[in-house]
Design a protein around this motif. Structure first.
Motif, PDB file in Angstrom:
ATOM      1  N   ARG A 170       2.253   1.988  -3.288  1.00  0.00           N
ATOM      2  CA  ARG A 170       1.221   2.393  -4.226  1.00  0.00           C
ATOM      3  C   ARG A 170       0.875   3.868  -4.042  1.00  0.00           C
ATOM      4  O   ARG A 170       0.742   4.607  -4.999  1.00  0.00           O
ATOM      5  CB  ARG A 170      -0.016   1.531  -3.997  1.00  0.00           C
ATOM      6  CG  ARG A 170      -1.054   1.766  -5.020  1.00  0.00           C
ATOM      7  CD  ARG A 170      -1.933   0.570  -5.304  1.00  0.00           C
ATOM      8  NE  ARG A 170      -2.288  -0.245  -4.195  1.00  0.00           N
ATOM      9  CZ  ARG A 170      -3.468  -0.233  -3.596  1.00  0.00           C
ATOM     10  NH1 ARG A 170      -4.385   0.606  -3.999  1.00  0.00           N
ATOM     11  NH2 ARG A 170      -3.724  -1.056  -2.615  1.00  0.00           N
ATOM     12  N   ARG A 171       0.750   4.292  -2.792  1.00  0.00           N
ATOM     13  CA  ARG A 171       0.368   5.685  -2.555  1.00  0.00           C
ATOM     14  C   ARG A 171       1.431   6.641  -3.067  1.00  0.00           C
ATOM     15  O   ARG A 171       1.141   7.655  -3.685  1.00  0.00           O
ATOM     16  CB  ARG A 171       0.125   5.912  -1.064  1.00  0.00           C
ATOM     17  CG  ARG A 171      -1.141   5.211  -0.576  1.00  0.00           C
ATOM     18  CD  ARG A 171      -1.410   5.509   0.882  1.00  0.00           C
ATOM     19  NE  ARG A 171      -0.362   5.009   1.742  1.00  0.00           N
ATOM     20  CZ  ARG A 171       0.000   5.585   2.885  1.00  0.00           C
ATOM     21  NH1 ARG A 171      -0.588   6.684   3.292  1.00  0.00           N
ATOM     22  NH2 ARG A 171       0.942   5.060   3.626  1.00  0.00           N
ATOM     23  N   GLU A 192       0.806  -1.208   0.000  1.00  0.00           N
ATOM     24  CA  GLU A 192       0.000   0.000   0.000  1.00  0.00           C
ATOM     25  C   GLU A 192       0.830   1.244   0.000  1.00  0.00           C
ATOM     26  O   GLU A 192       0.549   2.220  -0.689  1.00  0.00           O
ATOM     27  CB  GLU A 192      -0.693  -0.021   1.300  1.00  0.00           C
ATOM     28  CG  GLU A 192      -2.096   0.166   1.327  1.00  0.00           C
ATOM     29  CD  GLU A 192      -2.348   0.365   2.768  1.00  0.00           C
ATOM     30  OE1 GLU A 192      -2.098  -0.605   3.491  1.00  0.00           O
ATOM     31  OE2 GLU A 192      -2.662   1.487   3.128  1.00  0.00           O
ATOM     32  N   ALA A 212       0.978  11.586 -10.349  1.00  0.00           N
ATOM     33  CA  ALA A 212       0.249  12.843 -10.465  1.00  0.00           C
ATOM     34  C   ALA A 212       1.211  14.010 -10.644  1.00  0.00           C
ATOM     35  O   ALA A 212       0.955  14.927 -11.424  1.00  0.00           O
ATOM     36  CB  ALA A 212      -0.626  13.046  -9.234  1.00  0.00           C
ATOM     37  N   GLU A 221       1.344   6.723  -6.804  1.00  0.00           N
ATOM     38  CA  GLU A 221       0.227   7.520  -7.314  1.00  0.00           C
ATOM     39  C   GLU A 221       0.521   9.002  -7.178  1.00  0.00           C
ATOM     40  O   GLU A 221       0.195   9.796  -8.059  1.00  0.00           O
ATOM     41  CB  GLU A 221      -1.057   7.161  -6.561  1.00  0.00           C
ATOM     42  CG  GLU A 221      -1.544   5.757  -6.911  1.00  0.00           C
ATOM     43  CD  GLU A 221      -2.811   5.374  -6.163  1.00  0.00           C
ATOM     44  OE1 GLU A 221      -3.281   6.148  -5.305  1.00  0.00           O
ATOM     45  OE2 GLU A 221      -3.325   4.290  -6.441  1.00  0.00           O
ATOM     46  N   ALA A 222       1.150   9.366  -6.077  1.00  0.00           N
ATOM     47  CA  ALA A 222       1.468  10.790  -5.895  1.00  0.00           C
ATOM     48  C   ALA A 222       2.482  11.245  -6.944  1.00  0.00           C
ATOM     49  O   ALA A 222       2.337  12.324  -7.535  1.00  0.00           O
ATOM     50  CB  ALA A 222       2.016  11.022  -4.488  1.00  0.00           C
ATOM     51  N   GLU A 274       2.408   0.002 -12.467  1.00  0.00           N
ATOM     52  CA  GLU A 274       2.242  -1.434 -12.548  1.00  0.00           C
ATOM     53  C   GLU A 274       2.681  -2.070 -11.237  1.00  0.00           C
ATOM     54  O   GLU A 274       3.728  -1.739 -10.703  1.00  0.00           O
ATOM     55  CB  GLU A 274       3.089  -1.993 -13.685  1.00  0.00           C
ATOM     56  CG  GLU A 274       2.923  -3.482 -13.833  1.00  0.00           C
ATOM     57  CD  GLU A 274       3.824  -4.047 -14.900  1.00  0.00           C
ATOM     58  OE1 GLU A 274       4.212  -3.262 -15.787  1.00  0.00           O
ATOM     59  OE2 GLU A 274       4.140  -5.236 -14.841  1.00  0.00           O
TER      60      GLU A 274
END
Lengths: 294, 307, 571
Positions: C405-406, C402, C413, C409-410, C426
């Motif tokens: 992943r966070r 997790e 962005a 993702e940041a 991925e």
């Protein structure tokens, strides 16, 4: 003979009978209504007025509890949980329906062919089913997803591939009893091919148990996907299903309970309704036939 | 057909099935990307060669396969690749009693709670009692384990220090894992019991019993129950096998040293030998259990013969 | 009349109970001794019944055979059962005399002579001799052993050729045991951090006769023999280890614990819960969910400090557009590390723009990479993709977690926002992820590196051309030359200067995007003494003890601190 005649004279009577029985089961009706409402909301999610972008991050607003601006609070990246739950429903329902469809197609075809052909073909085909049944499900899915971990399509296939076995067995059982019926003989006498007989005549008559089992497979698949998310193999970011939301939220239950309460309620209520509806359908459609395994 | 003949015929089917499963798993796990000796920190090339040689992984695939089959027939699966100081057989035998205890209690609880719920629901078919009891049962299958577990822990182990939050140490530590694991199975058992009972309760001979003036509880328990419970009986086989190997979630959350965790970790670690050992164990166990269930079935249902 | 809601009462009660339970979280803490001391402690603070210390070991160790051990759990167990020539100071990790009570170094730094303590024994009574050390180190180097850390000893004369099989005669390797208590090591070039290596688990001695007799199974509790402060009493795989004090240990008189229990717990939440319930007395760093850090910070249990580990993104430079150094520079400068560390991770980590971590004595990190989106866009334009136009899609590879992943993702962005380039994420599970990174089948991948000893070389040496830990395809002869020159340099100041230049080159052109500096975040119960935060997250447990008087002590400290001349009751 007489039964058959009745069915052909009033083809809707079996179904309208079933429908009447279903309507009397209030819980099933309520479940059906709820599911319809959730499906519509989920399907229309991106176009609903006031719906935020579920992928919009705002790190300054990370992990805030429910408030007027964010009804379900925000997650650790500052994304609106309400939007995530609604969009998550889209993904979960889509996964459930598509994977069920996959298992339906494979299972019905397999079971129908095996049951109709009988003999050696039947034995081999069902032996394969037995073998696959004897493999621990988790292991199979992990391997499938490890091989093809990249796409959501693979997820559908992996989940569907594991569920078709029971469907095949059920359909085969139905077909075995149906193929003795005279309408099959008649079709054969008229020169219809095996494929036509199987798919045009027999399969539609197996619809009862198939519908029931389908309704019960969808929640099972949605739950499997949640379980896979717990192992990190479920739907991948930025998509998020209820499964991902719930398994992520369960990890921080002690700190940010809203991250598991809301998706959890959505998930549980939906699963609950699917199950109730499925049971109700089973009662309604085949009041005397309960030999299928749960 | 005699009992011995029946069992013999089954065994003749089980053995080739196991062989197919073994072969399938053997090639499948080796086809997965990565291998048992990969790690974040690189291993010097000479060492890697030595490791592969030590475990026979540098041999041609068919040679490895034959070697594996010959040993598997003697129930010798070799050492685990990930934990080389232990034999796979040892690991399975050590974890088995733990999983059996966890699964056994959970299944027992599921039956003790699920069967009465299902029977009552069937007897009071289409009433509020029916909906309510099935509702409770279905709630169990609608809440995932990894939510229920932490909630129970939060409430009963950390909110009040009533039970230990994890670890398989002492009788109190059994409570929460068994509770968490059994909820889903309560639903399945209840549903099957209800279905079975409903089918039986509509049969003619039950109507006859009622017409003869027997009291309802007698009718239900003495006449209908024996046959109505059959779907539950045939479910126990696959359920037991699944609960034995499939409780990874509960085992992780409560840190129980059972078979499920080993299997999942072995798949992720590409621990070829442990994976093969566990898969074959599961398959063998399932088939033997099904055989036992089928035999039990015939004792319960006089209409069914050993066929 | 029948109550139509009868069937709903029970579910409603259950639901409300569940809601109330959830609402009571974050859990109930009992501020113990709040009146006596000003500190608040987390969870249950009653000390264990005996002199038993329990902690979470983390994942199940693959093997705790010191020559083969590779991960942190393996090392923790190995360090309890065996002791090397030197041992770590519990606070500074400096090498202190261990099995060797003194050593001589030659002026050119290439020969070490270790003198073993008289009377040291193995737990089965046999004496520990220099040949034990020689045999163990040769075992590590022997190719059949397949030790992952054999490279640590490659500075020893002829060690590398012996390890890759070119040299067969082990007598030519620079390790000698002229007598039972003298062990001589000859190096090809001076290694400034050599004494740190002698306390690392790879260099811990193993009993030859046990290994030869039992092979792979020599480490089972029934067979194992060690020279450390504890012996292995009980082991259940995936469950726990139990250690008891070793009476034959040379320093047994200062070991105050009778028993140590180490649990193998996979799940971070479970580990946290066990700490709260008081089942474990110490929750080491990384063994509870990082999201909980801001919430345990106010408690006195929480300890944190620098950890010599860096979280970074690795760039595979074999294919366009990432083979273009301008593109790499653009990617590096458009990551807002402060936002990630402070907002996303709620301040539980330090933003870090360097590759070597901070805190190496004598080493001054060069200026790190700074978040500068304007410059980044300039680089991208110079590379031929102004505004991100025409930039092919790249993928960030992470392994399942997790946290990763966070962060991915940041960063996805950020790159989209600042550079306008399309980025995907991925997720592969661990085995596949290792395969992909080793085989260079990725664009950008998340990685971490943890230092093994207190010297920047443990980080910078990874990016030598062709090094097994490089995994990016990046190769720069200037960088290689600098690292090699530093390895031969005797003067510490000049050596660090060369390493500093190498790091600057790595940061500017190299395939790394550092993101944050790890810190250790651990929880220690108030009655545990002798555990200190260390930058390598190594904790010698020989001096740990359970202080049943901790509340009284805390009270007296608080009283003294508030300068109240209150008569303190002692006993």
């Amino acid at each position: 003979m007489a039964e058959q005649g009745l069915a052909s004279e009033h083809p809707a009577s079996l179904w309208s009978d079933a429908w009447k029985r279903l309507r009397r089961n209030r819980a099933a009706v309520f479940s059906g209504v709820f599911l319809a409402w959730i499906s519509v909301t989920a399907a229309l999610a991106p176009w609903l007025p006031g719906m935020r972008d579920p992928t919009a991050q705002d790190l300054k607003l990370a992990a805030t509890p429910p408030s007027v601006t964010h009804w379900f609070g925000t997650d650790e990246l500052g994304r609106d949980t309400f939007a995530r739950v609604i969009h998550g429903g889209r993904i979960s329902l889509m996964v459930g329906l598509v994977a069920t469809l996959v298992s339906l197609i494979i299972g019905v075809s397999w079971g129908a062919v095996a049951g109709y052909r009988g003999g050696k073909t039947d034995e081999i085909m069902m032996r394969i089913v037995d073998i696959l049944y004897s493999l621990p499900y988790i292991f199979l899915v992990i391997l499938l997803l490890v091989f093809f971990s990249r796409s959501i399509i693979m997820l559908f296939v992996a989940l569907g591939l594991v569920q078709w076995l029971t469907m095949a067995r059920i359909v085969r059982g139905q077909v075995l009893s149906l193929k003795q019926q005279t309408f099959v003989e008649a079709a054969r006498a008229l020169g219809a091919t095996d494929a036509a007989i199987i798919f045009r005549h027999i399969v539609p008559n197996t619809l009862g148990p198939v519908i029931v089992y389908t309704t019960l497979t969808v929640p099972a698949i949605i739950l499997q996907e949640a379980f896979l998310s717990f192992l990190g193999l479920g739907v991948q970011p930025p998509d998020a299903s209820w499964g991902t939301l719930v398994s992520d939220g369960a990890r921080v239950l002690a700190l940010f309970p809203w991250l598991v309460i809301f998706p959890g309620m959505a998930l549980s209520l939906t699963l609950f309704c699917f199950n109730f509806l499925g049971d109700g359908l089973r009662d309604a459609l085949d009041p005397h036939d309960r030999r299928d395994v749960a | 057909m005699s009992l011995a003949g029946f069992i013999l015929r089954r065994v003749l089917i089980i053995v080739p099935t196991l062989w197919v499963i073994a072969t399938l798993t053997f090639f499948l796990i080796r086809a997965a990307p990565g291998g048992p000796f990969q790690a974040e920190r690189d291993i010097p090339a000479a060492a890697k060669e030595q490791l592969l040689h030590k475990y026979g992984l540098d041999q041609p695939l068919h040679r490895q396969y034959v070697h594996f089959l010959v040993n598997a027939a003697r129930l010798d699966f070799g050492p685990s690749y990930k934990y080389p100081q232990r034999q796979v057989r040892e690991i399975i035998l050590e974890a088995l009693p733990v999983s059996a205890e966890l699964g056994g209690w959970a299944l027992l609880l599921a039956i003790l709670v699920g069967v009465p719920i299902g029977v009552i629901a069937a007897v009071r078919h289409n009433s509020t009692v029916d909906y309510a009891s099935m509702g409770i049962a279905l709630a169990g299958v609608s809440i995932p384990n990894f939510v229920l577990g932490p909630v129970l822990v939060l409430g009963l182990a950390l909110g009040i220090y009533l039970l230990p939050p994890a670890l398989w140490h002492g009788p109190e530590s059994r409570v929460l894992p068994v509770l968490t694991l059994s909820t889903a199975y309560v639903a399945y058992v209840a549903r099957l019991a209800r279905g079975g009972m409903l089918e039986v309760l509509h049969q003619d001979y039950i109507r006859t019993a009622r017409a003869k003036g027997l009291a309802e509880p007698v009718v239900v328990m003495k006449h209908a129950f024996r046959l109505g419970i059959l779907p539950v009986v045939s479910y126990i086989g696959p359920a037991a096998a699944r609960i034995l190997m499939g409780s990874i979630v509960v085992e992780s959350i409560f840190s129980v040293p059972g078979l499920g965790r080993y299997l999942v970790n072995a798949a992720f670690n590409r621990d070829y030998t442990l994976v093969l050992g566990e898969v074959l164990f599961y398959a063998g166990f399932l088939m033997v259990l099904n055989l036992a269930i089928d035999i039990a079935y015939t004792r319960l249902d006089p209409r069914v013969e050993l066929a | 009349m029948r109550d139509p809601t009868r069937g709903l009462k029970l579910p409603a009660v259950l639901l409300s109970v569940a809601v109330v339970v959830c609402a009571c979280a974050p859990a109930r803490e009992a501020p113990v001794g709040a009146s006596a001391s000003r500190e608040r402690w987390f969870g249950d603070t009653s000390p264990p019944a005996g002199n038993v210390f329990s902690f979470n070991l983390g994942a199940e160790p693959e093997t705790y055979d010191p020559s083969l051990a590779a991960g942190q759990p393996d090392g923790r167990v190995a360090r309890l059962l065996f002791e090397g020539l030197t041992r770590e100071d519990p606070q500074t990790l400096e090498p202190l005399p261990g099995q060797a009570y003194r050593w001589d170094t030659s002026p050119d730094g290439r020969t070490y002579v270790f003198h073993l303590r008289p009377g040291i024994r193995w737990s089965d009574g046999r004496p520990v001799t220099a040949s034990d050390f020689r045999w163990t180190w040769l075992r590590v180097l022997r190719p059949e052993t397949a030790s992952r850390y054999a490279g640590f000893l490659f500075q020893v004369v002829n060690a590398e050729t012996f390890n890759n099989g070119t040299l067969r005669d082990e007598n030519q390797v620079g390790l000698e045991a002229p007598d039972d208590s003298t062990f001589v090591v000859r190096l090809t070039s001076p290694v400034p951090y050599f004494l740190y290596l002698t306390q690392f688990y790879t260099c811990l001695p193993v009993p030859r006769w046990v290994v030869e007799k039992h092979g792979n199974r020599w480490t089972l509790p029934a067979h194992i023999v060690g020279n450390g402060a504890f012996t292995l009493d009980y082991w259940r795989q995936n469950n726990r280890f139990e250690f008891v004090k070793n009476p034959r240990y040379w320093d047994a008189s200062s070991v105050r614990l009778d028993r140590i229990v180490a649990y193998s717990i996979d799940d971070l939440n479970t580990s946290f819960n066990l700490y709260k319930a008081g089942v474990v007395d110490w929750c080491p760093s990384g063994y509870f969910p990082s999201q909980f850090i801001p919430y345990v910070r106010p408690y006195a249990d929480y300890r944190h400090g620098d950890y010599q580990a860096v979280y970074f993104y690795s760039i595979c430079v074999t294919k366009p557009p990432l083979d273009n150094v301008m593109v790499r520079r653009a990617l590096k400068c458009s990551v807002d590390r402060d936002a990630i560390a402070n907002d996303l991770l709620k301040g539980s980590r330090r933003p870090w723009g360097n590759f070597a971590p901070s805190g190496y004595p004598g080493y001054d990190n060069p200026p790190g990479i700074v978040f500068d989106p304007v410059k980044a866009r300039g680089y991208l334009a110079k590379a031929g993709y102004p505004g991100g136009k025409g930039f092919p899609k790249i993928t960030i590879l992470i392994n399942t977690s997790e946290d990763h992943r966070r962060i991915a993702e940041a960063i996805q962005a950020m790159w989209k926002r600042e550079l306008g380039i399309p980025v995907e994420i991925e997720n592969q599970e661990w085995g596949s992820y290792l395969q992909s990174t080793t085989a260079l089948k990725y664009d950008v991948a998340r990685r971490s590196w943890i230092g093994d000893y207190l010297d920047p070389n443990t980080f910078l040496a990874c990016y030598l051309s062709g090094d097994g830990n490089n995994r990016t395809g990046w190769s720069d002869p200037r960088y290689d030359a600098m690292i090699r020159a530093a390895a031969r340099e005797m003067d510490p100041a000049r050596r660090f200067e060369t390493l500093r230049k190498a790091e600057m080159l790595l940061l500017d052109e190299g395939p790394v995007i550092p993101i944050y500096h790890y810190s250790t975040n651990e929880l220690v119960k108030p009655y545990v003494r002798g555990i200190y935060q260390t930058p390598l997250d190594i904790h010698p447990l020989t001096r740990v003890w359970i202080d049943r008087d901790w509340q009284r002590r805390a009270a007296s400290v608080a009283a003294r601190q508030s300068k109240v001349a209150a008569p303190v009751e002692i006993r």
